[in-house]
Design a protein around this motif. Sequence first.
Motif, PDB file in Angstrom:
ATOM      1  N   TYR B  36      31.840  88.774  66.547  1.00 48.27           N
ATOM      2  CA  TYR B  36      32.120  90.183  66.825  1.00 48.27           C
ATOM      3  C   TYR B  36      31.650  90.496  68.245  1.00 48.27           C
ATOM      4  O   TYR B  36      30.691  89.901  68.744  1.00 48.27           O
ATOM      5  CB  TYR B  36      31.358  91.094  65.860  1.00 48.27           C
ATOM      6  N   PHE B  90      28.096  88.886  68.828  1.00 54.84           N
ATOM      7  CA  PHE B  90      27.343  88.517  67.638  1.00 54.84           C
ATOM      8  C   PHE B  90      28.077  87.433  66.861  1.00 54.84           C
ATOM      9  O   PHE B  90      29.264  87.583  66.547  1.00 54.84           O
ATOM     10  CB  PHE B  90      27.140  89.727  66.721  1.00 54.84           C
ATOM     11  N   LEU B 103      27.366  89.889  55.193  1.00 55.23           N
ATOM     12  CA  LEU B 103      27.324  89.236  56.489  1.00 55.23           C
ATOM     13  C   LEU B 103      25.886  89.105  56.963  1.00 55.23           C
ATOM     14  O   LEU B 103      25.094  90.034  56.828  1.00 55.23           O
ATOM     15  CB  LEU B 103      28.124  90.040  57.518  1.00 55.23           C
ATOM     16  N   PHE B 105      23.949  88.461  60.485  1.00 53.78           N
ATOM     17  CA  PHE B 105      24.206  88.511  61.925  1.00 53.78           C
ATOM     18  C   PHE B 105      23.167  87.721  62.702  1.00 53.78           C
ATOM     19  O   PHE B 105      21.983  87.704  62.345  1.00 53.78           O
ATOM     20  CB  PHE B 105      24.155  89.958  62.410  1.00 53.78           C
ATOM     21  N   GLY B 106      23.619  87.100  63.785  1.00 55.99           N
ATOM     22  CA  GLY B 106      22.683  86.590  64.768  1.00 55.99           C
ATOM     23  C   GLY B 106      22.084  87.738  65.557  1.00 55.99           C
ATOM     24  O   GLY B 106      22.483  88.896  65.396  1.00 55.99           O
ATOM     25  N   THR B 107      21.146  87.414  66.426  1.00 56.17           N
ATOM     26  CA  THR B 107      20.449  88.451  67.176  1.00 56.17           C
ATOM     27  C   THR B 107      21.214  88.920  68.402  1.00 56.17           C
ATOM     28  O   THR B 107      20.791  89.838  69.084  1.00 56.17           O
ATOM     29  CB  THR B 107      19.052  87.973  67.583  1.00 56.17           C
TER      30      THR B 107
END
Lengths: 116, 115
Positions: B36, B90, B103, B105-107
Motif C-alpha cells: 500500500y 507499507f 492485515l 502491516f510493516g512499519t
Amino acid sequence: DVKVTQSSRYLVKRTGEKVFLECVQDMDHENMFWYRQDPGLGLRLIYFSYDVKMKEKGDIPEGYSVSREKKERFSLILESASTNQTSMYLCASSLFHLWGDSYEQYFGPGTRLTVT
Amino acid sequence: AQSVTQLDSHVSVSEGTPVLLRCNYSSSYSPSLFWYVQHPNKGLQLLLKYTSAATLVKGINGFEAEFKKSETSFHLTKPSAHMSDAAEYFCVVSDQTGTASKLTFGTGTRLQVTL
C-alpha cells in the motif's frame, strides 16, 4: 468508485471526554476495520466487524469500543480519552472473506485525533 | 502468527533512477501479500497484491513486486522514480483464517525522490 468516508479529518478533545469516530462505506462490504497509525509503528488493528452487530478485538483494543448497527456504518468509541490515544485513526472495509482468498481493504482518509 | 519486516525506514533516490523497497514476511499459511502507498495527508491506496498466482505482480504507476518463497521476501521495485512517487509505503501480509482477512502491516518505508 469505492468510497470510505470518516466524519472528521481533525479532532481535538480533552482528557476524559467520550469520543466518537464515525466511518461510512458505500460499497456494501461486510467487513469493516479500525486502525490507529503512529510513526514508526505502522498500522495496528483496534477492532473489526464482519457483520452487523458483530465485532472482534484486534491487537490493541484496550480503551476502545465499537458499534455497528448498520452494515455501512462502523463507529469507534473512546470511552474516556487519554493523551496516549492521540493518533491518526483509519477506517477500512473489505468484502467478506472466502477461505483461500484475501480481499484488499479500502481505506478512508483518516481522522487525526489530539487529546489534550 | 504472521509478521512483516520492512528493512529500511527511509529510502532516498534521484528522479529517474530505480526504486527498491525491501520487505520480508513470516507466515504460517500460504500468505497473501500487499503493498500500500500513503501520500501525505491521504488514506492508504493499494499498489499491488499477491495471492498465489504469478510470483511477479504488476501494480499501478509502474510498480511491481516479486514473491520469493525461499527468501520469504516481497520487495517492491520501479525502474524509474518520479517525483510523485514520494510517499510512505507499507508492506502487508494477510491472515487467511477466520471470517475477515486481518492485515498485518510493516512499519513503513518513507520514499524520498530528489531532482
